[in-house]
Motif scaffolding. Sequence first.
Motif, mmCIF file in Angstrom:
data_model
loop_
_atom_site.group_PDB
_atom_site.id
_atom_site.type_symbol
_atom_site.label_atom_id
_atom_site.label_comp_id
_atom_site.label_asym_id
_atom_site.label_seq_id
_atom_site.Cartn_x
_atom_site.Cartn_y
_atom_site.Cartn_z
ATOM 1 N N LYS A 1 0.842 -1.195 0.000
ATOM 2 C CA LYS A 1 0.000 0.000 0.000
ATOM 3 C C LYS A 1 0.881 1.251 0.000
ATOM 4 O O LYS A 1 2.079 1.190 0.330
ATOM 5 N N VAL A 2 0.269 2.356 -0.346
ATOM 6 C CA VAL A 2 0.957 3.646 -0.318
ATOM 7 C C VAL A 2 1.395 3.950 1.117
ATOM 8 O O VAL A 2 0.698 3.613 2.088
ATOM 9 N N ASN A 3 2.566 4.578 1.257
ATOM 10 C CA ASN A 3 3.193 4.950 2.527
ATOM 11 C C ASN A 3 3.860 3.780 3.240
ATOM 12 O O ASN A 3 4.411 3.964 4.332
ATOM 13 N N GLU A 4 3.828 2.593 2.660
ATOM 14 C CA GLU A 4 4.562 1.470 3.246
ATOM 15 C C GLU A 4 5.981 1.446 2.695
ATOM 16 O O GLU A 4 6.281 2.004 1.637
ATOM 17 N N MET A 5 6.866 0.770 3.412
ATOM 18 C CA MET A 5 8.271 0.722 3.042
ATOM 19 C C MET A 5 8.548 -0.468 2.125
ATOM 20 O O MET A 5 7.973 -1.545 2.291
ATOM 21 N N ARG B 1 12.963 2.453 1.029
ATOM 22 C CA ARG B 1 12.310 3.710 0.686
ATOM 23 C C ARG B 1 10.800 3.578 0.904
ATOM 24 O O ARG B 1 10.232 2.490 0.815
ATOM 25 N N LYS B 2 10.157 4.760 1.189
ATOM 26 C CA LYS B 2 8.710 4.783 1.384
ATOM 27 C C LYS B 2 8.016 5.054 0.046
ATOM 28 O O LYS B 2 8.487 5.850 -0.759
ATOM 29 N N SER C 1 10.786 8.435 -3.316
ATOM 30 C CA SER C 1 11.598 9.647 -3.269
ATOM 31 C C SER C 1 13.005 9.317 -2.789
ATOM 32 O O SER C 1 13.247 8.253 -2.190
ATOM 33 N N LYS D 1 5.529 6.771 -2.276
ATOM 34 C CA LYS D 1 4.782 8.027 -2.302
ATOM 35 C C LYS D 1 3.432 7.851 -2.981
ATOM 36 O O LYS D 1 2.400 8.316 -2.494
ATOM 37 N N SER D 2 3.434 7.159 -4.112
ATOM 38 C CA SER D 2 2.197 6.965 -4.878
ATOM 39 C C SER D 2 2.368 5.780 -5.806
ATOM 40 O O SER D 2 3.486 5.301 -6.044
ATOM 41 N N LEU E 1 -4.261 2.973 -4.471
ATOM 42 C CA LEU E 1 -3.686 2.960 -3.128
ATOM 43 C C LEU E 1 -3.086 1.609 -2.749
ATOM 44 O O LEU E 1 -2.406 1.494 -1.738
#
Length: 551
Positions: A83-87, A97-98, A123, A100-101, A110
């Motif tokens: 999912k988004v925001n997972e590492m 890295r996390k 990023s 972003k989208s 998502l």
Amino acid sequence: ACVGGEKVAAVTDEEDTTLNNKETANVAHENYNMDTLVNILQEELPPPKRTREGPFYFSIDHCFPIRGQGTVLTGTVLSGTIKVNEMIEFPTLGMERKIKSMQMFRRKTLQISQGDRAGICVSNFDSKLLERGVAATPSAVQLLKGALALVRKVPYYKDTLKCGSKFHISVGHTTVMATVTFWGAQELLEAESSGKIKSTTATTDNKKKDKQELVGHSSLGGDANMAGLPRLTFDYNQDFLQQDQLVESIAGKNSDGSLLQWALLDFQTPVYCPLDSLVIGSRLDTNESNTSRSASANAPADVLAGSASSCRLAFSGRLMEKVDPSKDASRIRLYTPKERRGVIRRLGDPHRRQDDGKIVRYEVFGTDLFKKETNMKLFVGMTLVTERGDIGVIKSSFGTSGKFRVYFPAGTDAREGDALLLQFKRYMNDPEKAMHQDKVLPASRPGTMLENNKGKKGKKPTDGATTNAVVGKVHLLKGDVLENGKHNLAIVDGFFTPEIDIREKKGMKVVIVSTKEEGTVLGPFGKAGKCKVSFESGISAQIGAKAELHQ
């Protein structure tokens, strides 16, 4: 397309797309049976099952930066969900890295799951560090120095696959050199035949429903079931016959297609790869490719064409278990069967077995299996097998010339001159090279001893020797010379075997057959079974004279 992905066709030259009207009309009216082909593909290749279980594993085929956004990774989800925001982790780079989208076919999403074709934006990641590779759940992908795999040979590969050879191993997005050892062909075939392993290869006769059941849920290696590569746990306690090469057939046993076998892959360079992945072994540096250049001037065109088209894919399989070859290779119980042959020289007393009335012997005496100087203590308790399949156990030595006594709990109908087989295993990784046996003695089957035939005469003892004594000979005369001119000590050979503790026989009576002189055992002389005998009145017999040990 069923595992994700798309094809994009681009036409850049208008001249290439302009066809003559007549040619266009001919092409339009030709029938290529495309509908039939599509139907066959749909029936024979059902889409794999999807699941959100398991760690996330993303196959990256392209990596590029977008100004103001970050770095985009495009590829296919082979297992798990993210999912988004997972590492996510880049195992080969040691970075996390996390997310972003994410996008799927230019639409934001998502969450992505197994089988999805997607783009992931992260990023603070330099796109020049990675062009093709993998991203995964942190710590989900391990560094493998070696691995155990279940493999089958590619039928079109004609050369022999020898153990200890180096192959190019393609696993995940990596191709590395590895030293490969094969084993387990016979044991896995027996397990398949007995139904312990369910390894079915899909055929055209299967129904669609049956094929759907064969398809696994993991794109990493789930579909390997259709190629006869089941999921198995390797048993380090099981014995396996040592192989010199990948076995293609076993005499007297039928197998559909290539035999399933275990393989130890010792990677020359450690690789990052999840377990359960498919693996391909190939020989990209075959002799044909190396010699074709030098031979091209003289070789016929058809020979060169055959060499160029030869199959270089040697085997395929499924990665089953992570191992450290330097440590775990010695745990694999690979053995070589060995056999020694002896002969029955004498039979014990006949018995009538109670349960079936058959005349059998429970005791036989053998020879030609051990040398005279062999320490029989090492072999007492080992099992022997007759050519008729009767199993007995070595009980003791018999005499000093290498003969031995064998006891059969269930009796045997073997005859004098029949072979006695000492069968055992030697394990490849055993530093002591010990002899191992796994045969089990049968249950006892008692019998009643038969009376000796009346009038049967035994052999008369020669040289005055008695039948209830052990016979030896004077080996050496030692000790002080008495007043009568005789030695008071003699070294006698033939009474005992090397493994007997002669100190326990001290005081036993010894008689010289020719002179009737009597002495007593004092103790051992050396380690070859000789003993010292004291004669109070001296011994006048010469070296080589027969002596008797009275029990």
